[in-house]
Scaffold this motif. Structure first.
Motif, PDB file in Angstrom:
ATOM      1  N   GLY A 371      16.736  48.140-127.474  1.00  0.00           N
ATOM      2  CA  GLY A 371      17.029  49.233-126.614  1.00  0.00           C
ATOM      3  C   GLY A 371      17.739  49.432-125.677  1.00  0.00           C
ATOM      4  O   GLY A 371      17.627  50.492-124.356  1.00  0.00           O
ATOM      5  N   ALA A 372      19.453  49.672-125.842  1.00  0.00           N
ATOM      6  CA  ALA A 372      20.043  50.417-125.297  1.00  0.00           C
ATOM      7  C   ALA A 372      19.848  51.734-125.155  1.00  0.00           C
ATOM      8  O   ALA A 372      19.868  52.470-125.827  1.00  0.00           O
ATOM      9  N   SER A 373      19.614  52.008-123.738  1.00  0.00           N
ATOM     10  CA  SER A 373      19.967  53.966-123.890  1.00  0.00           C
ATOM     11  C   SER A 373      21.014  54.185-123.520  1.00  0.00           C
ATOM     12  O   SER A 373      21.662  55.113-123.162  1.00  0.00           O
ATOM     13  N   VAL A 374      22.043  52.914-123.322  1.00  0.00           N
ATOM     14  CA  VAL A 374      23.891  53.477-122.929  1.00  0.00           C
ATOM     15  C   VAL A 374      24.962  52.417-123.250  1.00  0.00           C
ATOM     16  O   VAL A 374      24.098  51.229-123.818  1.00  0.00           O
ATOM     17  N   CYS A 375      25.639  52.881-124.489  1.00  0.00           N
ATOM     18  CA  CYS A 375      26.834  51.854-124.833  1.00  0.00           C
ATOM     19  C   CYS A 375      27.912  52.438-123.961  1.00  0.00           C
ATOM     20  O   CYS A 375      28.225  54.013-124.342  1.00  0.00           O
ATOM     21  N   LEU A 393      12.334  53.393-121.086  1.00  0.00           N
ATOM     22  CA  LEU A 393      11.536  52.276-121.413  1.00  0.00           C
ATOM     23  C   LEU A 393      11.038  51.297-120.230  1.00  0.00           C
ATOM     24  O   LEU A 393      12.077  52.127-118.982  1.00  0.00           O
ATOM     25  N   ARG A 394      10.401  51.012-119.970  1.00  0.00           N
ATOM     26  CA  ARG A 394       9.988  50.875-118.993  1.00  0.00           C
ATOM     27  C   ARG A 394      10.080  49.849-118.316  1.00  0.00           C
ATOM     28  O   ARG A 394       9.688  49.087-117.157  1.00  0.00           O
ATOM     29  N   VAL A 395      10.176  48.854-119.018  1.00  0.00           N
ATOM     30  CA  VAL A 395      10.300  47.520-118.727  1.00  0.00           C
ATOM     31  C   VAL A 395      11.803  46.643-119.357  1.00  0.00           C
ATOM     32  O   VAL A 395      12.584  47.255-120.214  1.00  0.00           O
ATOM     33  N   LEU A 417      15.710  51.401-113.264  1.00  0.00           N
ATOM     34  CA  LEU A 417      17.576  51.599-113.659  1.00  0.00           C
ATOM     35  C   LEU A 417      17.109  53.118-114.290  1.00  0.00           C
ATOM     36  O   LEU A 417      16.758  53.101-115.285  1.00  0.00           O
ATOM     37  N   TYR A 418      18.134  53.870-113.567  1.00  0.00           N
ATOM     38  CA  TYR A 418      18.197  55.335-113.777  1.00  0.00           C
ATOM     39  C   TYR A 418      19.129  55.937-114.420  1.00  0.00           C
ATOM     40  O   TYR A 418      19.610  56.412-115.511  1.00  0.00           O
ATOM     41  N   GLN A 419      20.046  55.398-113.836  1.00  0.00           N
ATOM     42  CA  GLN A 419      21.779  55.769-114.912  1.00  0.00           C
ATOM     43  C   GLN A 419      22.557  54.494-114.183  1.00  0.00           C
ATOM     44  O   GLN A 419      22.693  53.804-112.720  1.00  0.00           O
ATOM     45  N   ILE A 420      24.025  54.636-115.225  1.00  0.00           N
ATOM     46  CA  ILE A 420      24.868  53.863-114.519  1.00  0.00           C
ATOM     47  C   ILE A 420      25.701  53.773-115.573  1.00  0.00           C
ATOM     48  O   ILE A 420      25.935  54.621-116.557  1.00  0.00           O
ATOM     49  N   GLY A 486      18.846  59.062-129.683  1.00  0.00           N
ATOM     50  CA  GLY A 486      17.807  59.625-129.637  1.00  0.00           C
ATOM     51  C   GLY A 486      17.601  59.138-128.252  1.00  0.00           C
ATOM     52  O   GLY A 486      16.513  59.281-127.817  1.00  0.00           O
ATOM     53  N   MET A 487      18.429  59.243-126.980  1.00  0.00           N
ATOM     54  CA  MET A 487      18.384  59.631-125.895  1.00  0.00           C
ATOM     55  C   MET A 487      18.742  61.163-125.298  1.00  0.00           C
ATOM     56  O   MET A 487      19.534  61.356-125.696  1.00  0.00           O
ATOM     57  N   ALA A 488      17.519  61.679-125.890  1.00  0.00           N
ATOM     58  CA  ALA A 488      17.313  63.824-125.662  1.00  0.00           C
ATOM     59  C   ALA A 488      18.141  63.876-124.151  1.00  0.00           C
ATOM     60  O   ALA A 488      17.447  62.756-123.057  1.00  0.00           O
ATOM     61  N   PRO A 489      18.214  64.307-123.458  1.00  0.00           N
ATOM     62  CA  PRO A 489      18.954  64.942-122.128  1.00  0.00           C
ATOM     63  C   PRO A 489      17.723  65.481-121.321  1.00  0.00           C
ATOM     64  O   PRO A 489      16.667  65.863-121.645  1.00  0.00           O
TER      65      PRO A 489
END
Length: 516
Positions: A371-375, A393-395, A417-420, A486-489
């Motif tokens: 489920g990671a959006s950031v690596c 993902l909302r959860v 969480l939106y950004q890190i 998979g994470m479109a801008p």
């Protein structure tokens, strides 16, 4: 409910943890912006910032942290969080620093003016230390909106219709520039390094092949290197860290052979000196998923082929030197020193992350990044962060920090969480270690087997992720902020509210056209 951050200390290595500079990261949620120390402490730095914060960014040298609210832009010292300046500009949706942190650029949504009013100059360059406006331009699209800078900040450039405008920074305020005119130019990239170049991409036109041309900043008449190819509607450019070699990933919108729904890809290798170029030979059919240069600028890894994909290490002449095997992977990133390689599968893949030792070419650990959006690698070359972000993902939103041995050493659940991002720091601050340390005592040890889990999201190859026609795209092998497949801008949180409901009609003007 948010859990407290948990940490452990890695005590192995030639330099003790107590003597290494602390690493830091910042995250932005729906309620607050918080700066934290990384392992081993995990404590927050300065006061938490609350309210509607739309975006934040670190300067590339790690000196400054800036964030945008609907009312203004704040710039603070990234270590102490003490205020540096405040920019009284409303409705800023995106911001970026120049390489040395001396300038901050901001972008607002373009507003069409009525009658004889001058065009809205919605892209502004400011002095970061004082908040003084330097210059402003009209930039209608958010994709590729910012200036590109040379490493020493002596020059900067931007794309307009059929031209690249190159500015000497001392003359930026008065608008004086040198034009590089190429009919139909769709994309360009300024190289890193001490002798910067400009690579310009012109798509196929009227039967003529597409081309990449590399120019010196001092000579726009004769390109230093040129490569032509067919079947290239758009490209993505990957410079090595010295700026001496360039990988060009080409993409077509449609695969005329019918083998792929997402179009065809090709990978080309160019020496900036013009003495060598080739097509990178890939021995598995299918798309190129990802490319990353090593920090040593002498080798790179390509992930390619229909799933399960193949990953291969190439040398400085594009010769294959190691096969990492065939697995469901679509992402690669070198650690800051280049000692470790992260190979992972995100998007509709299981999120499995393999950490390889480049020196011995052996796999050290396998991590569950489902489920990671950031690596992204930590600047200390020893830790890797994964994070699950909204709205993808909302959860289960939150972050995890892993030791390269596969041990979870820090985590926190953060609703919405939106950004890190890690605070950038030179790799030289953290010593290169000759020996690998044993696994520290952590919160959780990752399994040695690939984790099977329900696929999350929709994976799209590069051509379907809006990588096309992104003016100013400048990817330097595996740097911070690399996009997970998979994470479109997406627009920063709050952008939709600022725009109001519904879509505005197009104003009929050309993309990238500038104001007076």
């Amino acid at each position: 409910m948010t859990t407290a951050a948990t940490t452990t200390t890695d005590t192995a290595g030639t330099t003790s943890a107590a003597t290494r500079p602390p690493v830091q990261f910042t995250y932005r949620s729906s309620k607050e912006l918080v700066a934290c120390l990384g392992p081993p402490t995990g404590t927050s730095v300065g006061d938490k910032q609350t309210g509607n914060i739309r975006a934040f960014v670190y300067s590339k040298d790690g000196r400054y942290l800036a964030w945008a609210t609907p009312e203004n832009v704040q710039v603070v010292d990234a270590i102490s969080m003490q205020p540096i300046c405040e920019i009284a500009r409303t409705n800023v949706l995106d911001l970026v620093f120049s390489p040395r942190g001396n300038f901050l650029s901001t972008w607002e949504r373009f507003v069409k003016r009525e009658g004889d009013e001058p065009a809205h100059r919605n892209m502004t360059v400011w002095e970061a230390a004082t908040g003084t406006e330097v210059t402003a331009f009209t930039q209608r699209n958010q994709s590729g909106w910012s200036m590109q800078w040379t490493h020493d900040e002596e020059f900067c450039a931007r794309l307009v219709t059929n031209e690249i405008h190159l500015y000497h920074v001392k003359q930026l305020a008065n608008g004086t520039y040198s034009p590089l005119r190429l009919e139909g130019i769709a994309n360009f990239s300024v190289s890193p390094g001490k002798s910067p170049s400009i690579a310009a991409f012109v798509p196929e036109r009227k039967g003529a092949p597409a081309s990449i041309r590399v120019f010196s900043l001092t000579d726009f008449q004769r390109p230093k290197a040129i490569k032509t190819f067919f079947r290239a509607d758009n490209v993505q450019m990957y410079w090595n860290h010295l700026g001496t070699h360039l990988l060009v990933l080409t993409q077509t919108d449609v695969d005329k052979t019918g083998k792929s729904y997402y179009g065809e890809t090709g990978l080309y290798y160019l020496a900036v000196s013009g003495n060598y170029d080739c097509r990178v030979t890939l021995d598995k059919e299918g798309p190129v998923h990802d490319v990353a240069w090593s920090p040593n600028s002498k080798e790179f890894v390509v992930v390619y082929g229909f799933m399960p994909a193949k990953a291969t290490l190439f040398d400085h002449r594009a010769n294959a030197i190691h096969d990492f095997g065939t697995l469901p992977r679509n992402y690669v990133q070198f650690s800051p020193h280049g000692r470790f390689i992260c190979l992972a599968g995100f998007g509709n893949l299981a999120g499995t992350i393999d950490i390889w030792d480049r020196k011995r070419l052996t796999k050290l650990s396998t991590i569950d990044g489902n489920g990671a959006s950031v690596c992204d690698w930590c600047p200390d070359d020893r830790h890797l962060m994964t994070a699950i972000l909204s709205p993808r993902l909302r959860v289960d939103n939150g972050y995890k920090v892993w030791h390269y041995r596969g041990v979870l050493v820090q985590k926190e659940e953060i609703p919405e969480l939106y950004q890190i991002a890690w605070r950038p720091a030179p790799a030289t601050l953290y010593p290169v270690r000759n020996t690998l340390s044993p696994a520290p005592k952590g919160i959780e040890v990752a399994t040695s087997k690939a984790v099977s889990s329900k696929p999350v999201g929709v994976y799209r190859p590069p051509g379907a992720r809006a990588m096309a026609a992104t003016p100013g795209l400048n990817k330097v092998g595996g740097g911070a902020g690399k996009t997970v497949p998979g994470m479109a801008p997406k627009e920063p949180e709050g952008a939709a509210a600022a725009a109001g409901k519904g879509k505005k009609k197009k104003d009929g003007k050309k993309k990238g056209e500038v104001g007076a």
